[in-house]
Design a protein around this motif. Structure first.
Motif, PDB file in Angstrom:
ATOM      1  N   LYS A  53     -51.201  -8.482 -14.100  1.00 47.03           N
ATOM      2  CA  LYS A  53     -50.794  -9.059 -12.628  1.00 47.03           C
ATOM      3  C   LYS A  53     -50.717 -10.506 -12.851  1.00 47.03           C
ATOM      4  CE  LYS A  53     -55.637  -9.772 -11.126  1.00 47.03           C
ATOM      5  NZ  LYS A  53     -56.550  -9.130  -9.816  1.00 47.03           N
ATOM      6  N   PRO A  54     -49.974 -11.059 -11.937  1.00 45.06           N
ATOM      7  CA  PRO A  54     -49.582 -12.628 -11.928  1.00 45.06           C
ATOM      8  C   PRO A  54     -50.898 -13.212 -11.874  1.00 45.06           C
ATOM      9  CG  PRO A  54     -48.013 -11.610 -10.445  1.00 45.06           C
ATOM     10  CD  PRO A  54     -48.849 -10.368 -11.075  1.00 45.06           C
ATOM     11  N   ILE A 163     -44.026 -18.574 -16.265  1.00 43.21           N
ATOM     12  CA  ILE A 163     -44.585 -18.832 -14.874  1.00 43.21           C
ATOM     13  C   ILE A 163     -43.436 -18.551 -13.712  1.00 43.21           C
ATOM     14  CG2 ILE A 163     -45.808 -20.601 -13.315  1.00 43.21           C
ATOM     15  CD1 ILE A 163     -47.181 -20.149 -15.869  1.00 43.21           C
ATOM     16  N   ASP A 164     -44.284 -17.850 -12.743  1.00 48.65           N
ATOM     17  CA  ASP A 164     -42.980 -17.422 -11.893  1.00 48.65           C
ATOM     18  C   ASP A 164     -43.014 -18.668 -10.753  1.00 48.65           C
ATOM     19  OD1 ASP A 164     -44.887 -17.492  -9.815  1.00 48.65           O
ATOM     20  OD2 ASP A 164     -44.954 -15.172  -9.811  1.00 48.65           O
ATOM     21  N   GLN A 197     -40.491  -7.755 -17.126  1.00 46.85           N
ATOM     22  CA  GLN A 197     -41.413  -7.817 -18.398  1.00 46.85           C
ATOM     23  C   GLN A 197     -40.903  -8.020 -19.383  1.00 46.85           C
ATOM     24  OE1 GLN A 197     -43.993  -4.422 -18.254  1.00 46.85           O
ATOM     25  NE2 GLN A 197     -45.522  -5.248 -17.035  1.00 46.85           N
ATOM     26  N   ILE A 198     -41.045  -9.099 -20.207  1.00 41.83           N
ATOM     27  CA  ILE A 198     -40.313  -9.401 -21.363  1.00 41.83           C
ATOM     28  C   ILE A 198     -40.731  -8.331 -22.501  1.00 41.83           C
ATOM     29  CG2 ILE A 198     -39.993 -11.012 -23.143  1.00 41.83           C
ATOM     30  CD1 ILE A 198     -40.237 -12.985 -21.447  1.00 41.83           C
ATOM     31  N   GLY A 199     -41.922  -7.849 -22.452  1.00 38.94           N
ATOM     32  CA  GLY A 199     -42.397  -6.835 -23.576  1.00 38.94           C
ATOM     33  C   GLY A 199     -41.289  -5.707 -23.729  1.00 38.94           C
TER      34      GLY A 199
END
Length: 202
Positions: A53-54, A163-164, A197-199
């Motif tokens: 979660k962020p 970072i968002d 999600q980058i993953g």
């Protein structure tokens, strides 16, 4: 008597074979699944570790090229890729050109690559590196104390933290990455439109 003993041995052997087959099947299934997943996720972005979660980020301070003290309020409202690096770090040096191109392509009002050097010799070596390697689009920032790096619990270089626009950590990648590749550009570009999600390579 010998026949009874022979039948008993056969029964035990058959039972052991069944248990062995069951054990192998239970072990083989997760291995096959892991192998299958390894083929789905490709590229250097497979090393990205997304947060469940962020997460809140620590307050840090660093210096810009003019020697002025800065903090993360300078990037408030932007999606930011913080890259912790140093000029003496071989993998960092190779990665900087890709980060420079990522900033050139996506950098602006909504996104920024924030490369923070931890060189103890300060901004002079960073400035020399930018000149020698023709880094034209990244801002030059330095934290000679490495306090920012430690605040983010970064224990190896390079490390990149996404970072968002609300100042929360979405995940991080430890080690170098090909940020100007299709996989490298995929998530920051997509996140500017919606969370991702980058993953996971889509």
């Amino acid at each position: 008597m010998a026949k009874l003993k022979y039948k008993f041995v056969i029964t035990i052997a058959a039972t052991m074979s069944i248990f062995l087959a069951l054990a192998i099947s239970q072990f083989a299934a997760p291995v096959a699944q892991a192998i299958d997943l390894s083929h789905r996720v490709k590229g250097t972005m497979a090393n990205f570790n997304p947060s469940k979660k962020p997460l809140p980020v620590p307050s840090i301070k660093f210096r810009d090229e003019q020697g002025r003290e800065q903090d993360l309020t300078m990037v408030r409202g932007k999606v930011v890729l913080i890259n912790f690096w140093a000029t003496w770090c071989g993998p960092c040096r190779r990665e900087m050109a890709d980060l420079d191109q990522l900033q050139a392509q996506l950098g602006g009002r909504d996104f920024m690559v924030l490369a923070i050097s931890s060189d103890r010799k300060g901004m002079d070596v960073v400035r020399d590196f930018y000149r020698d390697y023709k880094i034209k689009h990244l801002g030059a920032f330095n934290d000679s104390t490495s306090k920012a790096q430690r605040a983010f619990r970064v224990y190896g270089l390079p490390t990149s933290v996404l970072i968002d626009d609300r100042g929360r950590e979405l995940g991080r990648l430890v080690g170098p990455a090909e940020w100007h590749s299709d996989e490298g550009r995929h998530c920051p570009d997509r996140y500017l439109r919606k969370p991702c999600q980058i993953g996971r390579v889509v």
